[in-house]
Scaffold this active site. Structure first.
Site, PDB file in Angstrom:
ATOM      1  N   SER A 161       0.885  -1.406   0.053  1.00  0.00           N
ATOM      2  CA  SER A 161       0.082   0.089   0.109  1.00  0.00           C
ATOM      3  C   SER A 161       0.840   1.134   0.041  1.00  0.00           C
ATOM      4  O   SER A 161       1.760   1.352  -1.075  1.00  0.00           O
ATOM      5  CB  SER A 161      -1.032   0.145   1.191  1.00  0.00           C
ATOM      6  N   THR A 162       0.672   1.873   0.976  1.00  0.00           N
ATOM      7  CA  THR A 162       1.553   3.315   0.931  1.00  0.00           C
ATOM      8  C   THR A 162       2.955   3.212   0.924  1.00  0.00           C
ATOM      9  O   THR A 162       3.508   2.341   1.749  1.00  0.00           O
ATOM     10  CB  THR A 162       1.039   4.202   2.220  1.00  0.00           C
ATOM     11  N   HIS A 187      -2.621  -1.181  -3.429  1.00  0.00           N
ATOM     12  CA  HIS A 187      -3.773  -0.462  -3.095  1.00  0.00           C
ATOM     13  C   HIS A 187      -3.576   0.943  -4.100  1.00  0.00           C
ATOM     14  O   HIS A 187      -2.946   1.821  -3.563  1.00  0.00           O
ATOM     15  CB  HIS A 187      -3.873  -0.008  -1.627  1.00  0.00           C
ATOM     16  N   MET A 279      -0.113   1.217   5.193  1.00  0.00           N
ATOM     17  CA  MET A 279      -1.098   1.685   6.273  1.00  0.00           C
ATOM     18  C   MET A 279      -2.325   0.523   6.558  1.00  0.00           C
ATOM     19  O   MET A 279      -2.585   0.046   5.526  1.00  0.00           O
ATOM     20  CB  MET A 279      -1.585   2.970   5.968  1.00  0.00           C
ATOM     21  N   ASP A 282      -4.652  -4.745   6.194  1.00  0.00           N
ATOM     22  CA  ASP A 282      -4.998  -5.527   4.760  1.00  0.00           C
ATOM     23  C   ASP A 282      -3.688  -6.583   4.520  1.00  0.00           C
ATOM     24  O   ASP A 282      -2.626  -5.857   4.411  1.00  0.00           O
ATOM     25  CB  ASP A 282      -5.377  -4.665   3.669  1.00  0.00           C
TER      26      ASP A 282
END
Length: 348
Positions: A161-162, A187, A279, A282
Site C-alpha cells: 500500500s502506501t 492499493h 497503512m 490488509d
C-alpha cells in the site's frame, strides 16, 4: 499539553488553489500551514527557511515541473510529499511516477461537487505522510537482471500500500526475464494501476500486465490486480490461473491483499508471499493463514518501510516467517522461489 502540529508547506502555481488548500487543511487542529510557494524556487527557499514536516506539491507548474522538483528534492533533502494531481489520463501516469520517485500519496485536485471528500483525503494523507519514513530514492539504483536459467518451483504473491510503488519497482528490478509466476495487489485506484503496469513493463525484465480473468499464471510474467470493481485471486488446485472477483471491499480495500493471499491457501506449500509497506492491516490475516498452511511468508523490515503498518500487524499475528530489508527483498524472493515446495513437511 497540546500536541505538536504538523507543519505543512503548500506548493501550487495557482493562488486560488493555494488558498483553497490552506483554508481546508488549516481547519484541522493537527495541521499548521507554515508557508506557501508558487514554483520550485520558492518551494526550495521555503523548505530551507521553515523546515516543514510535509509538503503538498502540484504536478504541473511553470519553469520546473512538480515531478522534476520532487526528484531533486528526494535526492538532496528527502521529506514527506503529498502530490496534488488533476488525474487526467496523462496525469495518472505522472502521479504513478511521483509515487515511484518517493511521494507518499497522490490526491486528486478538487472538482465541483467533490471538494469536501478531496480535502478529507488530503488531510488524512498529510497525517500519514507526517509519520512516514522517507529516504533518498537514489541510494540504491535499480539493477536489471538477465535471464537466470533457473527453474522456479514456487509462485510469488506480493501485497502493498502506501510507499509500495517504489518498493515494488525495486523488487521487480531484481527479477530476471524468466522470473517465477508473480501476482501483485497494490492499493491504488484502477487508472493508477493501469499506469503502473504500463510504467513497469518496459523498465523491468519480466512482462508486467494487468491481471485477466481465467488467464494461466506463467513464469516470466508479473500480473497486477486491476482494481476498480475487482479483487485478484489465484484459482484453486491445478495449473495456477488468475481470477477476478467482483465483490465488496475486504479489509477496507478493493483490491484487497487479504483476498489474494487467502485465495492461494490450496497452493500454500508452493507459495512465497511478501507483505510490503502500507497503512492498516490488509493482508495480515491472509499472510498468517498462508504461513499456517505451509507457505514461506516475508515481511518488509520496519526500517525500510515508508509506513510500518501492514507488516507490523502481520508480524504481531505470527504471519511473518522472515523479516527482509527492501534492498534484499527481490533477491530473497527469488532464492526462496527456487526451492522445492514444502509439501512433505505439511502434508496431511
Amino acid at each position: 499539553m497540546s500536541l505538536k502540529k504538523i507543519r505543512v508547506l503548500i506548493v501550487d502555481d495557482s493562488a486560488t488553489m493555494r488558498k483553497l488548500i490552506r483554508t481546508a487543511i488549516s481547519a484541522d487542529p493537527r495541521i499548521d500551514v507554515v508557508a506557501e510557494a508558487s514554483d520550485a524556487r520558492e518551494a526550495r527557499d521555503a523548505v530551507n527557511l521553515h523546515a516543514p514536516d510535509v509538503m503538498t506539491l502540484d504536478i504541473e507548474m511553470p519553469n520546473m515541473s512538480g515531478l522534476e522538483f520532487l526528484e531533486r528534492l528526494m535526492r538532496h533533502r528527502p521529506m514527506p510529499v503529498v502530490m496534488i494531481s488533476t488525474l487526467t489520463r496523462q496525469g495518472s501516469a505522472a502521479a504513478v511516477e511521483a509515487l515511484a520517485l518517493g511521494a507518499v500519496e497522490c490526491i486528486e485536485k478538487p472538482r465541483y461537487g467533490n471538494a469536501q471528500d478531496t480535502f478529507e483525503k488530503l488531510i488524512e494523507a498529510i497525517c500519514v505522510a507526517a509519520n512516514a519514513r522517507v529516504k533518498d530514492a537514489a541510494v540504491t539504483p535499480h539493477v536489471a537482471r538477465v535471464q537466470s536459467g533457473q527453474t522456479y518451483q514456487k509462485i510469488c504473491l506480493i501485497g502493498g500500500s502506501t510507499g509500495a510503488v517504489d518498493a515494488i519497482e525495486r523488487i521487480l528490478s531484481r527479477f530476471p526475464a524468466d522470473c517465477p509466476p508473480t501476482m501483485i495487489t497494490q492499493h491504488m485506484p484502477a487508472p493508477f494501476l493501469a499506469s503502473f503496469a504500463a510504467r513497469l513493463d518496459p523498465i523491468v525484465k519480466p512482462h508486467v500486465t494487468l491481471a485477466e480473468n481465467g488467464r494461466p499464471l506463467r513464469a516470466g510474467e508479473v500480473v497486477l490486480a486491476p482494481g476498480g470493481d475487482f479483487h485478484l485471486e489465484l484459482g484453486p488446485e491445478g495449473t495456477p490461473v488468475t481470477r477476478l472477483l467482483q465483490s465488496p471491499p475486504v479489509s477496507g480495500h478493493r483490491p484487497s491483499v487479504d483476498v489474494m493471499f487467502r485465495s492461494a491457501l490450496s497452493h500454500a506449500p508452493r507459495v512465497v508471499a511478501a507483505i510490503l509497506t502500507g497503512m492498516g492491516r490488509d493482508g495480515a490475516d491472509g499472510l498468517t493463514a498462508l504461513r499456517d498452511a505451509g507457505a514461506v511468508t516475508l515481511g518488509q523490515s520496519k526500517d525500510s518501510c515508508v509506513v510500518f503498518g501492514m507488516p507490523r500487524v502481520a508480524g504481531e499475528m505470527g504471519g511473518v516467517s522472515e523479516w527482509v530489508d527492501l534492498e534484499d527483498m527481490g533477491d530473497r524472493i527469488l532464492a526462496l522461489a527456487a526451492t522445492a515446495p514444502r509439501s512433505a513437511a505439511h502434508g496431511g
